[in-house]
Design a protein around this motif. Structure first.
Motif, PDB file in Angstrom:
ATOM      1  N   GLN A 152       0.831  -1.208   0.000  1.00  0.00           N
ATOM      2  CA  GLN A 152       0.000   0.000   0.000  1.00  0.00           C
ATOM      3  C   GLN A 152       0.863   1.255   0.000  1.00  0.00           C
ATOM      4  O   GLN A 152       0.562   2.239  -0.689  1.00  0.00           O
ATOM      5  CB  GLN A 152      -0.909  -0.019   1.236  1.00  0.00           C
ATOM      6  CG  GLN A 152      -2.025   1.021   1.210  1.00  0.00           C
ATOM      7  CD  GLN A 152      -2.978   0.873   2.392  1.00  0.00           C
ATOM      8  OE1 GLN A 152      -3.091  -0.203   2.972  1.00  0.00           O
ATOM      9  NE2 GLN A 152      -3.637   1.953   2.747  1.00  0.00           N
ATOM     10  N   ARG A 153       1.965   1.202   0.722  1.00  0.00           N
ATOM     11  CA  ARG A 153       2.841   2.375   0.833  1.00  0.00           C
ATOM     12  C   ARG A 153       3.664   2.605  -0.428  1.00  0.00           C
ATOM     13  O   ARG A 153       3.828   3.746  -0.875  1.00  0.00           O
ATOM     14  CB  ARG A 153       3.774   2.206   2.031  1.00  0.00           C
ATOM     15  CG  ARG A 153       4.652   3.422   2.305  1.00  0.00           C
ATOM     16  CD  ARG A 153       5.595   3.188   3.467  1.00  0.00           C
ATOM     17  NE  ARG A 153       6.629   2.208   3.163  1.00  0.00           N
ATOM     18  CZ  ARG A 153       6.767   1.054   3.783  1.00  0.00           C
ATOM     19  NH1 ARG A 153       5.915   0.699   4.741  1.00  0.00           N
ATOM     20  NH2 ARG A 153       7.739   0.220   3.440  1.00  0.00           N
ATOM     21  N   ASP A 154       4.176   1.524  -1.034  1.00  0.00           N
ATOM     22  CA  ASP A 154       5.170   1.677  -2.093  1.00  0.00           C
ATOM     23  C   ASP A 154       4.786   1.123  -3.462  1.00  0.00           C
ATOM     24  O   ASP A 154       5.424   1.465  -4.460  1.00  0.00           O
ATOM     25  CB  ASP A 154       6.486   0.997  -1.675  1.00  0.00           C
ATOM     26  CG  ASP A 154       7.099   1.633  -0.436  1.00  0.00           C
ATOM     27  OD1 ASP A 154       6.912   2.852  -0.245  1.00  0.00           O
ATOM     28  OD2 ASP A 154       7.755   0.912   0.332  1.00  0.00           O
ATOM     29  N   TYR A 155       3.766   0.258  -3.540  1.00  0.00           N
ATOM     30  CA  TYR A 155       3.522  -0.434  -4.800  1.00  0.00           C
ATOM     31  C   TYR A 155       2.088  -0.346  -5.306  1.00  0.00           C
ATOM     32  O   TYR A 155       1.643  -1.187  -6.080  1.00  0.00           O
ATOM     33  CB  TYR A 155       3.944  -1.905  -4.673  1.00  0.00           C
ATOM     34  CG  TYR A 155       5.432  -2.065  -4.526  1.00  0.00           C
ATOM     35  CD1 TYR A 155       6.282  -1.885  -5.613  1.00  0.00           C
ATOM     36  CD2 TYR A 155       5.988  -2.377  -3.290  1.00  0.00           C
ATOM     37  CE1 TYR A 155       7.655  -2.021  -5.476  1.00  0.00           C
ATOM     38  CE2 TYR A 155       7.361  -2.515  -3.146  1.00  0.00           C
ATOM     39  CZ  TYR A 155       8.189  -2.338  -4.250  1.00  0.00           C
ATOM     40  OH  TYR A 155       9.547  -2.467  -4.104  1.00  0.00           O
ATOM     41  N   GLY A 156       1.342   0.651  -4.887  1.00  0.00           N
ATOM     42  CA  GLY A 156       0.072   0.937  -5.531  1.00  0.00           C
ATOM     43  C   GLY A 156      -1.137   0.178  -5.048  1.00  0.00           C
ATOM     44  O   GLY A 156      -2.213   0.275  -5.651  1.00  0.00           O
ATOM     45  N   LEU A 157      -1.033  -0.601  -3.970  1.00  0.00           N
ATOM     46  CA  LEU A 157      -2.213  -1.295  -3.449  1.00  0.00           C
ATOM     47  C   LEU A 157      -3.167  -0.280  -2.842  1.00  0.00           C
ATOM     48  O   LEU A 157      -2.789   0.512  -1.984  1.00  0.00           O
ATOM     49  CB  LEU A 157      -1.796  -2.323  -2.401  1.00  0.00           C
ATOM     50  CG  LEU A 157      -2.936  -3.074  -1.691  1.00  0.00           C
ATOM     51  CD1 LEU A 157      -3.774  -3.877  -2.681  1.00  0.00           C
ATOM     52  CD2 LEU A 157      -2.395  -3.969  -0.581  1.00  0.00           C
ATOM     53  N   ASP A 158      -4.417  -0.297  -3.310  1.00  0.00           N
ATOM     54  CA  ASP A 158      -5.407   0.647  -2.794  1.00  0.00           C
ATOM     55  C   ASP A 158      -5.865   0.235  -1.393  1.00  0.00           C
ATOM     56  O   ASP A 158      -6.019  -0.956  -1.106  1.00  0.00           O
ATOM     57  CB  ASP A 158      -6.615   0.700  -3.735  1.00  0.00           C
ATOM     58  CG  ASP A 158      -7.568   1.831  -3.355  1.00  0.00           C
ATOM     59  OD1 ASP A 158      -7.286   2.987  -3.707  1.00  0.00           O
ATOM     60  OD2 ASP A 158      -8.584   1.548  -2.696  1.00  0.00           O
ATOM     61  N   ALA A 159      -6.098   1.228  -0.546  1.00  0.00           N
ATOM     62  CA  ALA A 159      -6.478   0.948   0.842  1.00  0.00           C
ATOM     63  C   ALA A 159      -7.767   0.145   0.928  1.00  0.00           C
ATOM     64  O   ALA A 159      -7.915  -0.724   1.796  1.00  0.00           O
ATOM     65  CB  ALA A 159      -6.620   2.268   1.602  1.00  0.00           C
ATOM     66  N   SER A 160      -8.703   0.393   0.018  1.00  0.00           N
ATOM     67  CA  SER A 160      -9.982  -0.323   0.077  1.00  0.00           C
ATOM     68  C   SER A 160      -9.816  -1.804  -0.234  1.00  0.00           C
ATOM     69  O   SER A 160     -10.439  -2.659   0.402  1.00  0.00           O
ATOM     70  CB  SER A 160     -10.980   0.307  -0.897  1.00  0.00           C
ATOM     71  OG  SER A 160     -10.521   0.203  -2.249  1.00  0.00           O
ATOM     72  N   LEU A 161      -8.940  -2.128  -1.190  1.00  0.00           N
ATOM     73  CA  LEU A 161      -8.717  -3.533  -1.524  1.00  0.00           C
ATOM     74  C   LEU A 161      -7.917  -4.220  -0.420  1.00  0.00           C
ATOM     75  O   LEU A 161      -8.187  -5.381  -0.075  1.00  0.00           O
ATOM     76  CB  LEU A 161      -7.977  -3.656  -2.857  1.00  0.00           C
ATOM     77  CG  LEU A 161      -7.869  -5.074  -3.427  1.00  0.00           C
ATOM     78  CD1 LEU A 161      -9.256  -5.658  -3.693  1.00  0.00           C
ATOM     79  CD2 LEU A 161      -7.049  -5.084  -4.718  1.00  0.00           C
TER      80      LEU A 161
END
Length: 439
Positions: A152-161
């Motif tokens: 989530q911090r560095d590679y684009g994972l969305d917080a909702s997912l």
């Protein structure tokens, strides 16, 4: 030889969920998966490449009473854009009754696609359907290569997912934390592969077993399989030695000895953090540097041609010989894939017999297996990586351009042209961005 036949020679498959399983509880991860199979919640399986995440997804599916053929992988590495991701996921959801949908690396999707998937899984409805329509009865598992926080911090994972799958995540430890299972996996794979190829083997030598216990196994179970398969290809002996596995004990390996000064230089710039976990491409970068050092000091092997060969074979293996998908990944034409096949076959015996090249070949395969579809040219990037090593190492030893061109497997004018292009282009770090997160 056809593209499909070439891919068969290169393919190193993952062990299936049950055929490849040995008595390895993965430090409790298997028990956790069996427990979560009884709970109707989305499950995140988190672990480095080759640790056995897909096996745990199958445990969740089977423990929930799913049919053996009811696991459907949604490979998020293959989505090229938002529309592609959203439409493909919609099709999978529509046909998911009684299945387990396994989302592989969903953090690689466009953020809008991640958010839409999160909302649909959380509400169990098709959010764009009017009137409201519920999703079919299905289980959802997501495979992540790193912690949700890091992604989530560095590679684009969305917080909702991340939130949708964060309820009870399963962490799969790397093989270096499962040393008791290393030899069991190695023996299981050895006898499986020997049976598949009708080879007579008796096992590993004591020295080979000791070397396996000392090795880091950054590629985890996948690396064990790759090394065992390569060993069977390179020896006719019934006892597999540590040299056959390209592992070494007290004495340095020929490759490491040849590249010792290069490795010492790399060590000076390596992160001091013990938690640093290099990607397959990080490891490939180092291996190419070692190979270049050995080639410049020795026989001037055509590493540039070999690198192209390994990349093409690895992509063919990833797509099970599908020339069209291979061409799309490499941003070329199927005509080129077929045209290159004969040259790859001609170089095959010499390339595979080179101990200097073996580690680079393994890591190209490992990187391609996990990489997202690149937005830029993987061939150009890897060739530039090789050219960079050639120039860096030649500047200190005054290697003639004729020899450098021979290692890159091009003419002197072509070498000069590529060097000029590289010097005037963006740094490699910018090109690496085009290969996607975790490249």
């Amino acid at each position: 030889m056809t593209a499909a036949e070439l891919s068969d020679t290169a393919r190193i498959t993952e062990p299936s969920a049950h055929d490849g399983y040995v008595e390895d509880n993965m430090e409790g991860a298997v028990d956790q998966a069996a427990f979560l199979a009884q709970v109707d919640l989305p499950v995140a399986v988190i672990g480095a490449r080759g640790t056995g995440k897909m096996y745990l997804a199958r445990i969740v599916h089977g423990g929930a009473g799913g049919e053996p053929d009811g696991v459907e992988v949604v490979d998020c590495r293959e989505f090229r854009n938002k529309v592609d991701a959203i439409s493909s996921i919609r099709r999978h959801l529509e046909a998911s009754e009684g299945k387990t949908l396994v989302f592989k690396s969903p953090h690689l999707m466009h953020r809008d696609a991640q958010q839409k998937l999160a909302r649909q899984i959380s509400t169990r409805t098709f959010i764009d359907a009017r009137p409201v329509r519920y999703l079919p009865r299905a289980r959802y598992v997501a495979l992540f290569p790193d912690t949700l926080e890091h992604l989530q911090r560095d590679y684009g994972l969305d917080a909702s997912l991340a939130s949708a799958f964060a309820g009870y995540p399963i962490y799969v430890p790397p093989m270096k934390q499962r040393k008791k299972a290393v030899l069991r996996w190695a023996h299981k794979i050895l006898f499986q592969e020997a049976a598949n190829t009708q080879r007579e083997v008796k096992g590993f030598t004591p020295e080979a077993e000791q070397a396996m216990l000392q090795h880091e196994w950054r590629g985890n179970i996948s690396e064990i399989r790759q090394r065992v398969v390569a060993a069977l290809e390179h020896t006719d002996r019934v006892w597999i030695s540590e040299v056959d596995l390209d592992l070494y004990l007290e004495e340095e390996s020929p490759t490491r000895a040849a590249g010792s000064s290069f490795l010492e230089l790399m060590d000076k710039h390596s992160p001091d953090d013990d938690s640093y976990n290099p990607t397959a491409l990080d490891e490939l970068d180092v291996a190419l540097g070692v190979a270049v050092h050995g080639a410049l000091q020795g026989g001037l092997e055509p590493l540039g041609a070999w690198l192209d060969d390994e990349l093409i074979l690895a992509v063919l293996g990833r797509y099970r010989g599908d020339a069209r998908k291979t061409a799309d990944f490499l941003q070329t034409s199927t005509r080129n894939i077929n045209r290159w096949s004969s040259k790859i076959e001609e170089r095959d015996a010499v390339r595979r017999s080179s101990t200097l090249w073996r580690e680079s070949a393994r890591l190209v395969m490992e990187w391609v297996r996990e990489a997202p579809v690149p937005k830029g040219s993987a061939q150009e990037f890897l060739q530039q990586l090789l050219l960079t090593h050639l120039e860096n190492q030649s500047s200190e030893t005054d290697i003639k351009i004729k020899d450098r061109a021979e290692v890159l497997a091009v003419s002197i004018p072509t070498y000069q042209k590529r060097l000029k292009t590289m010097l005037s282009s963006e740094p490699l770090s910018a090109h690496r961005e085009l290969l996607g997160p975790h490249a």
